[in-house]
Design an enzyme around this catalytic site. Structure first.
Site, PDB file in Angstrom:
ATOM      1  N   ASP A   1      -1.965  11.217   3.199  1.00 61.44           N
ATOM      2  CA  ASP A   1      -2.186  10.392   1.999  1.00 61.44           C
ATOM      3  C   ASP A   1      -3.609   9.874   1.818  1.00 61.44           C
ATOM      4  O   ASP A   1      -3.803   8.726   1.379  1.00 61.44           O
ATOM      5  CB  ASP A   1      -1.210   9.210   1.989  1.00 61.44           C
ATOM      6  CG  ASP A   1       0.244   9.637   1.975  1.00 61.44           C
ATOM      7  OD1 ASP A   1       0.508  10.845   1.961  1.00 61.44           O
ATOM      8  OD2 ASP A   1       1.133   8.760   1.993  1.00 61.44           O
TER       9      ASP A   1
ATOM     10  N   LYS B   1       5.072  14.255  -1.238  1.00 61.86           N
ATOM     11  CA  LYS B   1       6.235  13.527  -0.717  1.00 61.86           C
ATOM     12  C   LYS B   1       6.523  12.307  -1.598  1.00 61.86           C
ATOM     13  O   LYS B   1       5.606  11.592  -1.995  1.00 61.86           O
ATOM     14  CB  LYS B   1       5.999  13.114   0.737  1.00 61.86           C
ATOM     15  CG  LYS B   1       4.806  12.215   0.965  1.00 61.86           C
ATOM     16  CD  LYS B   1       4.601  12.036   2.470  1.00 61.86           C
ATOM     17  CE  LYS B   1       3.485  11.076   2.816  1.00 61.86           C
ATOM     18  NZ  LYS B   1       3.645   9.704   2.350  1.00 61.86           N
TER      19      LYS B   1
ATOM     20  N   CYS C   1       2.814   4.872   6.004  1.00 62.41           N
ATOM     21  CA  CYS C   1       3.124   6.311   5.975  1.00 62.41           C
ATOM     22  C   CYS C   1       2.826   7.016   7.294  1.00 62.41           C
ATOM     23  O   CYS C   1       3.516   7.969   7.657  1.00 62.41           O
ATOM     24  CB  CYS C   1       2.408   6.973   4.803  1.00 62.41           C
ATOM     25  SG  CYS C   1       3.116   6.439   3.231  1.00 62.41           S
TER      26      CYS C   1
END
Ligand code: C5J
Length: 230
Positions: free
Chosen positions: A24, A129, A162
């Site tokens: 990310d 995701k 995450c």
């Protein structure tokens, strides 16, 4: 096999069955005007990982390692964003709202994409995701299985969200995870410290932690996968 010094003890991996996972590193989390800032965070705290991570990515590419990038985000119609996520908290901009870098955390928007410094190159997989973990609602597990990957070098943001969710998911699935301490970042210094400590605690309850120079030194002595294959 290659071994490096880590917490809580030596981490051993075989380059051919190891992937570098970059979680990310998106404009929405790392640059002003995105979701991270809309939640009241200082994005500068995440940007410190860019340089060390850029070096790790360059080294991984040089030896021919599998590299996987992830992006958190949603379909434009938000059908994959549960109301519990959409309506959580009091951000100045919610997921799907128009912001300076496009709609917040929406696939295809400028802000949703990976920062220029770490942009994927052809041959690297990008996993989109909908959640915090990289396995939930994605083909990440299938991709790793197809490539025979059993060890993950985990980097990216944010450490306690995450990165942690992915490491916990991976650990439960039998992967051996090494988290590079200077290549993961948090908006909260106390969560950075605690998040890393939690991974290595109790004999490595979720995995191992080491600073990136340890990994870079280990790569120096590892066989180049492209040369081995030819
Ligand atoms: C968050 C992430 N913090 N990538 N996402 O919402 O950690």
């Amino acid at each position: 096999m290659t071994t490096l010094d880590a917490d809580p003890g030596p981490y051993t991996f075989d380059l051919a069955s190891t992937a570098l996972v970059i979680i990310d590193m998106q404009r929405d989390f790392c640059e002003p005007g995105g979701f991270g800032e809309a939640l009241g965070n200082d994005v500068g705290r995440l940007r410190v990982v860019i340089e060390p991570l850029r070096r790790v990515l360059a080294a991984a590419r040089a030896v021919g390692m599998t590299v996987v990038h992830t992006r958190e985000g949603h379909r434009p119609d938000l059908t994959d964003c549960p109301p519990a996520k959409l309506n959580r908290g009091h951000p100045s901009l919610r997921i799907g709202d128009p912001g300076p870098k496009g709609r917040i955390l929406i696939r295809g928007e400028y802000g949703h994409d990976i920062i220029d410094e770490l942009a994927p190159v052809p041959g690297e997989t990008v996993i989109d995701k909908p959640g915090k973990g990289s396995f939930h609602g994605t083909s990440f597990g299938e991709l790793l299985a197809e490539r025979g990957i059993t060890s993950l070098i985990v980097t990216g943001v944010t450490t306690e969200v995450c990165v942690h969710t992915t490491v916990r998911e991976a650990n439960d699935r039998g992967y051996e995870c090494l988290v590079l301490s200077d290549c993961v970042g948090s908006y909260f210094p106390e969560f950075q410290r605690a998040g890393l400590a939690m991974i290595a605690a109790q004999g490595g309850i979720f995995g191992w932690v080491a600073p990136s120079p340890e990994f870079l030194t280990a790569l120096d002595t590892a066989p180049n996968l492209q040369e081995v294959a030819s």
